[in-house]
Write an enzyme that holds these catalytic residues in place. Structure first.
Site, PDB file in Angstrom:
ATOM      1  N   ILE A  98       5.598 -13.122   6.596  1.00 21.53           N
ATOM      2  CA  ILE A  98       6.836 -12.450   6.449  1.00 21.53           C
ATOM      3  C   ILE A  98       6.597 -10.936   6.364  1.00 21.53           C
ATOM      4  O   ILE A  98       7.486 -10.273   6.964  1.00 21.53           O
ATOM      5  CB  ILE A  98       7.142 -12.647   4.563  1.00 21.53           C
ATOM      6  CG1 ILE A  98       7.226 -14.255   4.382  1.00 21.53           C
ATOM      7  CG2 ILE A  98       8.533 -11.740   4.464  1.00 21.53           C
ATOM      8  CD1 ILE A  98       7.714 -14.572   2.960  1.00 21.53           C
ATOM      9  N   GLU A 100       3.676  -7.219   6.392  1.00 22.65           N
ATOM     10  CA  GLU A 100       2.558  -6.700   5.753  1.00 22.65           C
ATOM     11  C   GLU A 100       2.847  -5.549   5.064  1.00 22.65           C
ATOM     12  O   GLU A 100       3.418  -4.564   5.806  1.00 22.65           O
ATOM     13  CB  GLU A 100       1.470  -6.752   6.917  1.00 22.65           C
ATOM     14  CG  GLU A 100       0.251  -6.127   6.505  1.00 22.65           C
ATOM     15  CD  GLU A 100      -0.601  -5.570   7.661  1.00 22.65           C
ATOM     16  OE1 GLU A 100      -0.360  -6.181   8.939  1.00 22.65           O
ATOM     17  OE2 GLU A 100      -1.621  -4.901   7.470  1.00 22.65           O
ATOM     18  N   GLY A 101       2.349  -5.169   3.799  1.00 26.89           N
ATOM     19  CA  GLY A 101       2.366  -4.162   3.085  1.00 26.89           C
ATOM     20  C   GLY A 101       1.148  -3.445   3.120  1.00 26.89           C
ATOM     21  O   GLY A 101       0.063  -3.794   3.658  1.00 26.89           O
ATOM     22  N   SER A 102       1.320  -2.025   2.302  1.00 25.51           N
ATOM     23  CA  SER A 102       0.066  -1.313   2.324  1.00 25.51           C
ATOM     24  C   SER A 102      -0.764  -2.052   1.463  1.00 25.51           C
ATOM     25  O   SER A 102      -2.233  -1.888   1.297  1.00 25.51           O
ATOM     26  CB  SER A 102       0.724  -0.072   1.305  1.00 25.51           C
ATOM     27  OG  SER A 102       1.082  -0.318   0.394  1.00 25.51           O
ATOM     28  N   TYR A 103      -0.423  -3.250   0.491  1.00 24.08           N
ATOM     29  CA  TYR A 103      -0.945  -3.509  -0.524  1.00 24.08           C
ATOM     30  C   TYR A 103      -1.545  -4.866  -0.159  1.00 24.08           C
ATOM     31  O   TYR A 103      -2.792  -5.195  -0.562  1.00 24.08           O
ATOM     32  CB  TYR A 103      -0.070  -3.701  -1.820  1.00 24.08           C
ATOM     33  CG  TYR A 103      -0.590  -4.775  -2.882  1.00 24.08           C
ATOM     34  CD1 TYR A 103      -1.220  -4.243  -3.872  1.00 24.08           C
ATOM     35  CD2 TYR A 103      -0.279  -6.150  -2.662  1.00 24.08           C
ATOM     36  CE1 TYR A 103      -1.707  -4.994  -4.725  1.00 24.08           C
ATOM     37  CE2 TYR A 103      -0.785  -6.838  -3.684  1.00 24.08           C
ATOM     38  CZ  TYR A 103      -1.498  -6.332  -4.595  1.00 24.08           C
ATOM     39  OH  TYR A 103      -1.739  -7.367  -5.637  1.00 24.08           O
ATOM     40  N   GLY A 104      -1.037  -5.685   0.797  1.00 28.15           N
ATOM     41  CA  GLY A 104      -1.562  -6.889   1.274  1.00 28.15           C
ATOM     42  C   GLY A 104      -0.656  -7.632   1.991  1.00 28.15           C
ATOM     43  O   GLY A 104       0.587  -7.073   2.655  1.00 28.15           O
ATOM     44  N   VAL A 106       1.875 -10.755   3.159  1.00 34.59           N
ATOM     45  CA  VAL A 106       2.789 -11.899   2.523  1.00 34.59           C
ATOM     46  C   VAL A 106       3.182 -13.049   3.354  1.00 34.59           C
ATOM     47  O   VAL A 106       3.428 -12.435   4.532  1.00 34.59           O
ATOM     48  CB  VAL A 106       4.210 -11.194   1.850  1.00 34.59           C
ATOM     49  CG1 VAL A 106       4.781 -12.242   0.990  1.00 34.59           C
ATOM     50  CG2 VAL A 106       3.505  -9.897   0.871  1.00 34.59           C
ATOM     51  N   LYS A 121       0.723 -13.855  -1.455  1.00 38.81           N
ATOM     52  CA  LYS A 121       0.331 -12.609  -1.286  1.00 38.81           C
ATOM     53  C   LYS A 121      -1.033 -12.413  -1.162  1.00 38.81           C
ATOM     54  O   LYS A 121      -1.823 -12.671  -2.202  1.00 38.81           O
ATOM     55  CB  LYS A 121       1.024 -11.616  -2.119  1.00 38.81           C
ATOM     56  CG  LYS A 121       0.911 -10.193  -1.984  1.00 38.81           C
ATOM     57  CD  LYS A 121       1.901  -9.520  -3.191  1.00 38.81           C
ATOM     58  CE  LYS A 121       1.696  -8.069  -3.086  1.00 38.81           C
ATOM     59  NZ  LYS A 121       2.844  -7.423  -4.037  1.00 38.81           N
ATOM     60  N   ASP A 216       7.650   1.905  -8.703  1.00 35.92           N
ATOM     61  CA  ASP A 216       8.033   1.790  -7.278  1.00 35.92           C
ATOM     62  C   ASP A 216       9.240   0.993  -6.996  1.00 35.92           C
ATOM     63  O   ASP A 216       9.168  -0.104  -6.066  1.00 35.92           O
ATOM     64  CB  ASP A 216       6.700   1.077  -6.385  1.00 35.92           C
ATOM     65  CG  ASP A 216       6.841   1.158  -5.088  1.00 35.92           C
ATOM     66  OD1 ASP A 216       7.753   2.427  -4.473  1.00 35.92           O
ATOM     67  OD2 ASP A 216       6.294   0.952  -4.251  1.00 35.92           O
TER      68      ASP A 216
END
Lengths: 447, 296
Positions: A98, A100-104, A106, A121, A216
């Protein structure tokens, strides 16, 4: 759903894959049966334990006397969760990525045994000095505490082969508000905005009631399903309100949603920073794009002052005491010192713009709490919030659905209804409505 | 399920019946001793790190959960000291007072220099020659790797179930509800009750794994009131706090027994060390075997 992939395997591969899958499934079934047998045994032994007469030492005489009275007291019993080791990630089959964020990372996946669609995630393990990432740990602990219909449900945490593969299993929702708005040709209707905003505010109210700050809030962290249900996600920044002597970091909230006191370097902020973000989201829903797109902290602050006017001694007395306020040179005799919120959103009703202005109040104390926001007349006046069942549906990017613009194909020869295929069953015409709506992005516009 | 300050995740019957350590052939009494020493070690390290008691208590509950059940950790795979430091690291990280890996490692190195497991609490504050507990850079690196691995192993074993609702604040609330704070000796009663709750963290009966916070708080108040001889309402007041007489009786006995157990442990180990690493546990098992062989 889709045709054969161009990476489709040849027959031999398929057979081999099928064989391997079957083997795996058999193993899994055996394991499940064993687990069930164990649970059954545990349950039985518990029942036995309960049935056994008490053999415990009496505490005192008075207790014995009182026990003679057979009054049945109604005591509160608690639901008791337990714990067990993380399951392995091979209980799930990844369908598509889906984002890719800074955190992981998905992705959308299916639980093999139940067929349930979930979002996975994966936690990025780029730790150096601090071990397991605190953001992931906080997100997990907050989500475990925060069970609410407008907050995304954390089902479990699974692990891969190594200790470094940690994956959060969450419910899957078709959309996030940001991507959805980018794909829409028109903004949401006033009634739809109210439905969304009310759900968002009730999620925030729940968090704040439980001493949790999200820190956030933004449209890409707000998920929406095809039944009009909104859920708040991504709690990587969230934390419990700390005791008064513990310092907080100002490095929170994505820039465009960051409250002015954070930009000015306060260390003693509270829930009201979340309410500022809610205000930004409100404006974004109206304008169909983020309203305060600053390039950096300075630009962000000047955009804020442009929209909300300049602070003064009356509107925000604490302003001058904030760490970064000294370096700021405000014009002494400004021409446009007032708020332009009303002119920027001309289609908003009086009470609507009153609510927006109060959420985007420079002084944190001027912002309503989530509870107050929910009680605002804006939600009671016409147009009323649209019932969730009436919410339009849209093709889901995360679910890899495409907007169907093509008209249906012309019927082919030999497919005429009732010819050799028996009678046509129309009973499903309304039953399958939800499926039909999915991907159409169409509904009656009712304001 | 909505988590509640009144409820905790509890161990299942199966998790209480057996443990990984027992399946690995560790005698029950040795397991109890090590778990007790590990909980005390966590408490001592937490005190030296100046962590609030709620964080320390959180760490001890995590530590205790780790060993429960056949799917829990085994003392032949993980040392109690290692899991204690991992639990404290995790609990502090989730609190408002995170401690760095460096601080944690230093404190455990310091505590390791004491010759005996059962030292008096005032000995903790004794000044020592810094060379005794100095951690070299190489040792630090390897201990930090172990700490991080242990942290993840704890998370995995508990399925990330780190939620702990403590009975301490409830206990104060209940005392207020019982309207005892007008009494001149109320603070004596409150201290005694909180003391019981902290002692229960060390109980070999794993009371924090078997009972929800309201029952623990109620039992601590009941026992403390008997001890300081303060009169509480002459009715079944514990039912107001959702505790039935049966549970209350069981817990009061459980709380009372911690002291006897602790004294027995101290007498048994004397100035020896309880084995807190995998190697030490293995050595202890071998020693016991030869001792038994010699007798037989």
């Amino acid at each position: 759903m889709t045709g054969a992939s161009r990476w489709a395997d040849d027959e031999a591969d398929k057979a081999e894959a099928a064989r391997r899958k079957k083997e795996k499934e058999e193993k899994k079934r055996a394991k499940l049966a064993k687990q069930q047998a164990e649970q059954e045994a545990a349950r039985r032994s518990r029942q036995e334990a309960e049935g056994r007469p008490a053999k415990r030492r009496r505490l005192s005489k008075s207790l014995e006397e009182e026990s003679a009275k057979p009054i049945e007291a109604k005591l509160l019993r608690f639901e008791t969760p337990g714990w067990g080791p993380c399951r392995h990630s091979n209980n799930f089959e990844t369908l598509n990525h889906i984002e890719e964020g800074s955190y992981g990372w998905v992705s959308r996946a299916k639980e093999i045994s139940t067929g349930e669609i979930v979002a996975l995630k994966k936690v990025k393990m780029d730790y150096v000095n601090d071990g397991f990432p605190i953001t992931a740990l906080r997100e997990i602990s907050v989500l475990q505490k925060a069970r609410h219909q407008n907050i995304v449900d954390l089902k479990e945490i699974i692990m891969g082969d190594g200790l470094d593969d940690v994956i959060l299993v969450m419910e899957f929702l078709e959309h996030d508000l940001k991507t959805l708005q980018e794909d829409m040709s028109e903004p949401f209707l006033a009634s739809e905005i109210k439905t969304l905003l009310r759900q968002l505010a009730s999620a925030v109210e729940f968090l704040h009631d439980n001493y949790i700050m999200h820190r956030d809030l933004k449209t890409s962290n707000i998920l929406l399903n095809n039944r009009g249900l909104l859920k708040l996600a991504d709690f990587g920044m969230a934390r419990l309100i700390p005791p008064p002597n513990a310092p907080l970091t100002q490095l929170v909230v994505t820039l465009w949603y960051r409250a002015p006191e954070l930009l000015l370097g306060t260390t003693t902020y509270d829930m009201s920073i979340d309410m500022w973000s809610v205000g930004c989201i409100f404006g974004e829903l109206l304008a169909k794009e983020p309203i305060l797109q600053g390039k950096n902290e300075v630009d962000e602050l000047s955009k804020i002052f442009e929209l909300c006017g300049l602070p003064n001694d009356n509107s925000w007395p604490e302003f001058y005491r904030l760490p970064n306020a000294k370096s700021l040179k405000l014009p002494r005799d400004p021409k446009n010192a007032g708020s332009v919120i009303r002119t920027k959103f001309p289609f908003l009703t009086n009470s609507g713009s009153e609510l927006l202005s109060s959420l985007l109040s420079l002084n944190p104390e001027g912002r309503p709490a989530a509870k107050e926001m929910l009680a605002h007349p804006y939600f009671r006046e016409n147009p009323k919030p649209k019932p969730m069942e009436m919410f339009p549906t849209f093709p889901s990017k995360a679910g890899q659905e495409k907007r169907r613009r093509r008209s249906p194909n012309a019927p082919k020869r030999g497919e005429a209804p009732g010819m050799g295929m028996g009678d046509i069953d129309f009973s499903s015409i309304f039953a399958g409505r939800e499926e039909e709506q999915k991907g159409a992005g169409f509904t009656l516009r009712m304001v | 399920m909505q988590s509640s300050p009144l409820a905790n995740p509890l161990a299942t019957v199966a998790q209480l019946e057996s443990s990984s350590s027992q399946l690995n052939g560790i005698p029950l009494d040795l397991e109890d001793s090590i778990r007790f020493a590990g909980a005390r070690l966590t408490q001592a390290a937490g005190v030296l790190l100046r962590l609030p008691q709620e964080v320390i208590a959180h760490a001890i509950v995590i530590f205790t959960r780790f060993w429960a059940g056949s799917e829990g950790g085994s003392l032949l795979e993980y040392g109690a000291e290692q899991v204690s430091s991992g639990s404290l690291f995790l609990a502090s990280k989730l609190s408002a007072f995170p401690k760095s890996a460096r601080s944690i490692i230093n404190v455990y190195a310091f505590l390791n220099t004491f010759p005996s497991t059962f030292i008096e609490s005032d000995q903790l504050q004794t000044k020592k020659n810094a060379e005794e507990y100095y951690v070299s850079e190489g040792t630090f690196q390897s201990r930090r790797t172990t700490l991080f691995k242990t942290e993840q192993q704890i998370l995995k074993t508990l399925g990330f179930q780190l939620q702990v609702s403590l009975p301490h604040t409830l206990c104060i609330t209940y005392l207020q509800a019982l309207d005892v704070f007008t009494h001149p000796r109320a603070s004596e009663l409150a201290k005694r009750a909180i003391g019981h709750l902290n002692a229960a963290l060390l109980s070999p009966q794993l009371l924090y794994l078997t009972h929800h916070p309201p029952y623990l708080a109620t039992a601590a108040i009941y026992l403390a009131a008997k001890e300081v001889m303060m009169k509480l309402p002459d009715v079944e007041w514990w039912e107001v706090f959702d505790t039935d007489r049966e549970e209350l009786g069981f817990l009061v006995v459980g709380l009372l027994s911690v002291e006897t157990f602790a004294a027995a442990e101290k007498a048994r180990w004397g100035d020896k060390k309880v084995p807190m690493t995998v190697d030490a546990v293995e050595a202890e098992l071998i020693a016991r075997r030869t001792l038994n062989g010699g007798e037989g």
